[in-house]
Design a protein around this motif. Structure first.
Motif, short mmCIF file in Angstrom:
data_model
loop_
_atom_site.label_atom_id
_atom_site.label_comp_id
_atom_site.label_asym_id
_atom_site.label_seq_id
_atom_site.Cartn_x
_atom_site.Cartn_y
_atom_site.Cartn_z
N VAL A 178 36.49 36.73 39.47
CA VAL A 178 37.77 37.22 39.97
C VAL A 178 37.58 37.97 41.28
N ALA A 179 36.67 38.91 41.31
CA ALA A 179 36.36 39.66 42.54
C ALA A 179 34.95 39.26 42.98
N SER A 216 38.71 30.85 41.76
CA SER A 216 38.67 32.14 41.05
C SER A 216 39.19 31.96 39.64
N LEU A 229 46.28 45.12 40.15
CA LEU A 229 45.50 44.13 40.88
C LEU A 229 44.16 44.70 41.30
N VAL A 230 43.11 43.94 41.05
CA VAL A 230 41.77 44.35 41.44
C VAL A 230 41.57 44.11 42.93
N ASP A 231 40.99 45.09 43.60
CA ASP A 231 40.69 44.96 45.02
C ASP A 231 39.72 43.79 45.23
N PRO A 232 40.10 42.78 46.05
CA PRO A 232 39.16 41.68 46.32
C PRO A 232 37.85 42.15 46.94
N GLU A 270 41.61 33.15 38.26
CA GLU A 270 43.06 33.18 38.08
C GLU A 270 43.62 31.80 37.72
N SER A 309 44.33 39.49 40.93
CA SER A 309 43.82 39.98 42.22
C SER A 309 44.47 39.21 43.36
N GLY A 324 43.22 50.77 41.79
CA GLY A 324 43.69 49.40 41.85
C GLY A 324 44.89 49.33 42.77
#
Length: 606
Positions: free
Chosen positions: A207-208, A247, A82-85, A249, A258, A61
């Motif tokens: 999210v991603a 998203s 944070l998750v990789d987009p 978020e 993310s 991450g």
């Protein structure tokens, strides 16, 4: 241009992420239960790092430091994982937690870690299996197979279940040309659901954008690719329903998962800095931003190149052409058309959002298909007794008032449907005059208020044989009208055998028997009727009515309809008579529609 995401080779693994305003970004690797942070190097708006060795399968991450000032659009908090987009697989599902939105609260224990993908060769470029004019079968992956008695229990509710012979046999019985999968990428529940004991069952809160949900697709990219291949082998295309408009978020009260913690400029903001909410979900992705368009395009390329996807249905598609107003010549349309991987894909717009001037049916590019809610509403209103023959005729013949009078019918852009995931099931259209969304915990305020539905004198379930017979006749009339229409048609899973949601027309939060397809109690006679309709239409109707002058409208007695016939508000019976192409080897298509007797008889004569 930097290749974003994690890319492994035999000698090394390279990571790259966009965060133009961060002061520092760390790559976080998770091995043996511990977290190791590696400072990354700035490269313009991107941050990169290359580590020795093939790190395929490693969990990772990012963390980013910078200004924390949500009121002026900065959300940097190094405590947030944070998750990789650009992640394509995750090790767990997203969970909603108050810590996601509290500055300084570490979230490494609750946020999914991306998985470094193994090197994968792209699939050979093939044309789409699906072509416009066919039957699209919309389905929720989990709800469709979770109760299927012939699918092994451990596979039910997953993408892999769609490749099971029993599922494919059902699709072939209906002559399905393509399945349209409701979102299969990872999403997070809306904040209000957990206190109600509910979850998001539909997935329209991602999210991603390209990270497959590990609950729906535990085998990752390979599982989706193999399922697509199995369906392609049977002549069935696969379309993905994608959510590029917002998203998970959410709004200012939402979490940092993310993009918000890496590049909050991805979200559209008003001049005063407040989030624009053209989606009703708290935020809107800003397609005036080239980085957002790139993410959308790269997501589509990934699913085409590595999974063989035939096309995409775009949720709230006007957002993709907003900057902030809708623009028919928006850059994203040309970028898709100019892309060698995407230019021949099937593209279907949901042509409305809730923003200002948000309804754009008929305004998308000529090679796009569009969900036609005018067909849905007008056909329902006709069979309810509130609409006349002229309007129904226009809908049957391709909605020239929407898509243009001179368009060849074989190229009709209309996706005709009578029910979709959002709204009443088709059986509920003829069984409920009003929505019944009490189970959603919002005092029945959510969901569509006007459904053009009816109940034949009894609201909901009944044992009255007369009412049941009337409902069955209504269903057959609605389905017959759908299968007789010019254009691409869409059927939602279960509507072919009378699936009900007990009047709930917004079952997005019902991951239970209310929202699941009930295979054991399906109406086989209705299913057989739909299969017959589809078999008659398949390969035939698309060759009829290529041009408007090949269509005749006759009275029930077989005479050409007069002005008086057209103006009769409740015309009792008429025939839609479409001549075949001269070289097709097929005869005429005759569709008799009689509202008084709920009759839709389709007859092909050589």
């Amino acid at each position: 241009m930097t290749e974003l995401g994690a890319v492994a080779s035999a000698q090394s693994t390279r990571f790259a992420v966009r965060s133009p305003l961060a002061d520092i970004v760390w790559l976080c690797l998770f091995v043996d239960g511990g977290e190791t942070r590696h400072p990354m190097e700035r490269n313009g708006p991107d941050w990169t790092i290359e580590l020795p060795g093939n790190l395929s399968g490693t969990r990772y991450g990012y963390r980013a430091a910078g200004e924390w000032g949500p009121s002026h659009e900065q959300w940097f908090d190094p405590a947030k994982l944070l998750v990789d987009p650009y992640a394509v697989e995750l090790d767990r599902r997203f969970v909603q937690d108050p810590r996601l939105g509290i500055y300084g609260e570490d979230t490494a224990d609750i946020v999914p870690r991306a998985i470094v993908p193994a090197p994968m060769e792209p699939l050979p470029k093939e044309p789409p299996v699906f072509a416009r004019g066919g039957l699209v079968y919309e389905l929720n992956v989990r709800a469709f197979t979770i109760r299927h008695p012939e699918v092994p229990e451990h596979v039910r509710g997953t993408v892999g279940a769609l490749a099971h012979p029993a599922v494919i046999a059902h699709l072939k019985k209906l002559s399905v040309n393509a399945v349209e999968l409701m979102p299969v990428v990872a999403w997070v529940d809306e904040r209000h659901l957990k206190p109600l004991g509910l979850v998001n069952a539909w997935g329209y809160n991602p999210v991603a954008m390209m990270a497959l949900d590990p609950g729906l697709c535990p085998g990752g990219v390979a599982e989706l690719r193999d399922t697509v291949a199995a369906l392609h082998a049977e002549g069935i295309g696969v379309l993905l329903d994608v959510v590029f408009n917002h998203s998970g978020e959410s709004d200012m009260g939402g979490g940092v998962l993310s993009l918000r913690g890496l590049d909050n400029a991805a979200y559209a903001h008003a001049p005063d800095g407040t989030l624009i909410n053209d989606t009703g979900c708290g935020n809107t992705l800003d397609f005036a931003n080239p980085a957002v368009r790139r993410l959308a395009l790269d997501t589509m390329r990934h699913f085409v190149a590595h999974c063989g996807i035939d096309g995409f249905r775009f949720d709230l598609a006007p957002v993709m052409a907003r900057s902030p107003g809708f623009e028919p010549a928006a850059p994203i349309f040309a970028e898709i058309e100019d892309d060698p991987l995407l230019t021949d894909r099937v593209l279907i717009a949901e042509p409305w959002d809730i923003g200002p001037n948000g309804y754009h049916l008929g305004n998308f590019p000529a090679h796009w298909l569009e969900w036609n809610d005018r067909f849905r509403d007008d056909v329902r209103r006709f069979w309810k007794g509130e609409e006349g023959i002229g309007t129904l005729a226009t809908r049957l013949a391709g909605s020239s008032d929407v898509f243009g009078p001179h368009q060849p019918h074989s190229d009709c852009r209309s996706v005709n449907f009578l029910a979709a995931h959002d709204g009443f099931t088709l059986a509920d259209v003829v069984s409920y005059a009003h929505r019944h969304n009490e189970a959603n915990g919002e005092n029945n305020r959510d969901g569509h208020g006007e459904n053009f539905s009816w109940n034949n004198g009894v609201e909901g379930p009944t044992d009255n044989p007369v009412v049941l017979a009337e409902r069955k006749a209504d269903l057959k009339a609605l389905l017959g009208t759908l299968f007789a229409s010019t254009g691409t048609i869409m059927l939602t899973a279960g509507d072919e055998f009378g699936r009900s949601q007990q009047g709930n027309n917004n079952a997005y939060c019902q991951d239970n028997a209310l929202g699941w397809v009930d295979w054991e109690n399906r109406d086989i006679a209705l299913e057989d009727y739909v299969a017959e309709l589809s078999a008659r239409r398949h390969g035939r109707l698309r060759s009829f009515a290529r041009f408007p002058d090949k269509v005749r409208w006759l009275t029930g007695e077989g005479q050409l309809m007069t002005v008086e016939d057209w103006e009769h508000p409740n015309g009792h019976s008429f025939i839609y008579d479409a001549e075949a192409e001269e070289d097709s080897g097929e005869g005429e298509l005759r569709v008799e529609i009689c509202r008084a007797r709920h009759l839709v008889a389709i007859d092909f004569t050589a």
